[in-house]
Design an enzyme around this catalytic site. Structure first.
Site, short mmCIF file in Angstrom:
data_model
loop_
_atom_site.label_atom_id
_atom_site.label_comp_id
_atom_site.label_asym_id
_atom_site.label_seq_id
_atom_site.Cartn_x
_atom_site.Cartn_y
_atom_site.Cartn_z
N CYS A 1 40.07 29.73 52.14
CA CYS A 1 39.79 28.59 53.00
C CYS A 1 39.81 29.01 54.47
O CYS A 1 40.61 29.85 54.86
CB CYS A 1 40.78 27.45 52.84
SG CYS A 1 40.90 26.82 51.17
N HIS B 1 38.08 56.42 22.92
CA HIS B 1 39.18 55.64 22.33
C HIS B 1 38.85 54.16 22.25
O HIS B 1 39.74 53.33 22.10
CB HIS B 1 40.47 55.86 23.15
CG HIS B 1 40.90 57.29 23.17
ND1 HIS B 1 41.46 57.91 22.09
CD2 HIS B 1 40.80 58.24 24.13
CE1 HIS B 1 41.72 59.18 22.37
NE2 HIS B 1 41.32 59.41 23.62
N TRP C 1 37.97 27.06 49.47
CA TRP C 1 37.97 27.81 48.20
C TRP C 1 38.97 27.08 47.33
O TRP C 1 40.17 27.10 47.59
CB TRP C 1 38.39 29.26 48.46
CG TRP C 1 38.32 30.12 47.24
CD1 TRP C 1 37.22 30.82 46.81
CD2 TRP C 1 39.37 30.40 46.30
NE1 TRP C 1 37.54 31.51 45.65
CE2 TRP C 1 38.84 31.26 45.32
CE3 TRP C 1 40.69 30.00 46.18
CZ2 TRP C 1 39.59 31.75 44.24
CZ3 TRP C 1 41.44 30.47 45.11
CH2 TRP C 1 40.89 31.34 44.16
#
Ligand code: M6R
Length: 611
Positions: free
Chosen positions: A2, A507, A73
């Site tokens: 923000c 893996h 945000w």
């Protein structure tokens, strides 16, 4: 997260605020709003970027010379018109914009609801607006006392700005955990989350510290604690310039910042790397050099891209200074019981200097007695101010949400620190130091050579624009670069990408490989080259598509690759400064092809000031 802008003076406040919010949009861009106090308290806000707010203000202007604004945000409550800031209480007497998280908002909300407050949105900030209003209703206290009483009840973090309908010539701001600074002009005062909205008006700033507030009127400002103790603050001079925060002809900040790396790496070394004298001077850490040289171990804590440069740092410190290093996610460091004390040194890396998790790790380590060194970009940022010593990376403002030039500048600082320590500890010979110093001084020129291949990377990007997944493989110093390449791609193009140490592929991730899987391999001529070639063969055997970043004389790698981008040779430990450049370009061009918002990717913010 923000962005906050406030203004009081003689200009149209909405002009200053909208311009400022645009500069702060990197901090959040899901909704925006403004409140102007001009006898009335007029608010305009809504979902979407600042440009939408600007258009609505063009259609329906709000005149006045005092106001606050916010670009959001979202943390609490989805991005929509109601949850956009500013927020008010029921009487609409106060309007407030806020950056941070009110952790006890639920308890406060229930209490306020019992007293008859009606909430219209889901944000924690709305609780604050009601709380201040309620405090004043009950206590009959003045504006600033009401703010102080309210803030004492708050648990959490805030950077906030408040205007009051009844006092149209006063603006109050307060800080705890979220940055705020004042810009001191001639008969006008600016407020912002960082310096970028202020620099075109004044270079004189005052940084607010935690638990401080400022009462700003048309006659000036007064800083005090929220417990009402007056404070005299130092006025700092900003060194940044307006050109640095503009795009300068580039379509995106990210591309500008990728291209700036020739200069930013040089700037970072200037006056520090002394090739002729065969020395490195890092003035900012001189007071703690003894501590560093004799540390039992070095810990590095950071987030995101800064964590990746920390990983490169681990290889560098171990190889060049022969010191044990542990690299931590700052967010994890704090929530376990880290075994760290006064024999250890913690290095925190942060472009913004405001990342909440990194700041928390710093404070935790300090509390346990460790010496804390900061490697930051933003001058005067909270992390830079709270560490015991530090080195600025001097990369200039980084505005694109995807970090690029900060990464290479951080790695440059870490390289210089590791070399300096190696020399001081007697484990790096004068000859080897000199060889590395020369190689490091040549890096900017080599970055320039790589950037000249941008068009080639752009062509390659076209081939992979719609790939749903990417794998990035590297070993040794280039394993962290593989992680960084994958992060760059996913954050701006929304393609799922994973970085792996090349040997780990067998893996698990090898199961993903088929003829549709692009595999980016970082294979430079070094001690693990043969092993990388074997990994490339393993990918090819499963029809994976090889895109390599390699050296011209690495002919086997070139032969085995569908596409090869060649980079100049350098000392093995410096290769991350070069291999990362094509990866930055690749992610940039893929994101552009996919029509993604490169500088402001969805869901992200540049400066993550919540935990
Ligand atoms: O400002 P900081 O370096 O502390 O930020 C850390 C991360 O938030 C940041 O690197 C983030 O991962 C970037 N978006 C990466 O490009």
């Amino acid at each position: 997260m923000c962005g906050i802008v406030g203004y009081i003076g003689h200009r149209e406040a909405s002009d200053v605020i909208i311009k400022g919010l645009k500069r702060l949009e990197y901090r959040g861009y899901d909704s925006a709003g403004i409140a102007i106090s001009n006898g009335e308290l007029q608010i305009s806000k809504g979902k979407g970027k600042v440009a939408i707010l600007e258009a609505s203000l063009l259609a329906t202007p709000i005149k006045g010379t005092l106001g606050i604004g916010h670009t959001r945000w979202a943390t609490h409550g989805e991005p929509n018109d109601v949850n956009a800031h500013p927020h008010t209480g029921n009487t609409r007497k106060f309007a407030i914009v806020h950056n941070g998280i009110i952790e006890n908002y639920d308890v406060l909300k229930k209490e306020l609801q019992k007293n008859g407050c009606t909430f219209i949105g889901e944000t924690d900030t709305e609780v604050l607006a009601h709380l201040i209003e309620e405090v004043q209703r009950v206590s009959k206290a003045d504006f600033e006392t009401s703010v102080q009483i309210a803030l004492k009840q708050v648990v959490g973090t805030y950077g906030l700005a408040i205007v009051n309908h009844d006092e149209p010539d006063k603006l109050i701001i307060a800080r705890k955990g979220s940055p705020l600074l004042l810009g001191i002009g001639d008969g006008e005062t600016f407020v912002a989350s960082d310096a970028s909205p202020i620099i075109e008006y004044t270079n004189k700033v005052v940084y607010l510290d935690d638990d401080e507030m400022a009462v700003i009127t048309r006659n000036g400002y007064e800083v005090k604690t929220i417990r009402n103790v007056k404070i005299t603050k130092e006025i700092h001079e900003l060194e940044m310039s307006i050109e640095q925060i503009e795009k300068g002809g580039y379509p995106h900040f990210m591309l500008k910042e990728i291209n700036e790396q020739v200069d930013t790496i040089s700037d970072c070394m200037r006056g520090r790397l002394q090739v002729k004298a065969n020395d490195i001077k890092l003035g900012g850490i001189e007071p703690v050099l003894d501590k560093l040289v004799n540390a039992r171990r070095i810990l590095i804590a950071a987030c995101g891209t800064s964590w990746h440069s920390g990983l490169v740092g681990e290889y560098l410190f171990e190889y060049l200074a022969k010191m044990p290093v542990e690299v931590e996610y700052a967010s994890e460091f704090r929530y376990r019981e880290p075994l760290i004390d006064d024999k250890d040194v913690l290095i925190v890396l942060s472009q913004s200097g405001e990342t909440a998790d990194t700041l928390a790790a710093l404070r935790e380590a300090k509390e346990r007695g460790a010496t804390v060194i900061g490697i930051c970009n933003v001058v005067g940022s909270t992390i830079a101010r709270e560490t015991d010593a530090g080195v600025y990376i001097h990369a200039g403002p980084e505005i694109g949400v995807a970090s690029t030039k900060a990464f290479t500048a951080q790695v440059t600082v870490l390289t210089m620190m590791a070399m300096k320590l190696g020399k001081m500890r007697g484990v790096l010979s004068e000859e080897k130091f000199h060889e590395l110093a020369v190689a490091l001084s040549e890096i900017p020129g080599k970055v320039k050579e790589i950037l000249q291949q941008a068009e080639k990377v752009e062509e390659i990007a076209k081939m992979f624009t719609y790939a749903p997944n990417f794998l990035y493989l590297g070993r040794s110093y280039n394993f962290p670069v593989a992680l960084e390449g994958a992060l760059k791609l996913k954050e701006i193009s929304y393609i799922h990408a994973e970085g792996y140490p090349a040997a780990e592929m067998k893996h698990g991730p090898i199961a993903l490989i088929d003829e549709h899987m692009p595999v980016v391999v970082l294979a430079v001529t070094n001690h693990v080259n043969e092993k990388m070639i074997s990994n490339i063969e393993e990918v090819r055997a499963r029809k994976g598509r090889i895109l390599s970043v390699t050296n011209e004389r690495n002919t086997d790698v070139i032969r085995l690759s569908e596409f090869a981008i060649t980079i100049p040779e350098t000392h093995d430990c410096l290769t991350p400064l070069l291999t990362v450049i094509p990866l930055q370009l690749l992610s940039y061009y893929i994101a552009v092809n996919r029509k993604c918002h490169v500088d402001q990717p969805r869901n992200l913010a540049k400066s993550v000031t919540v935990e």
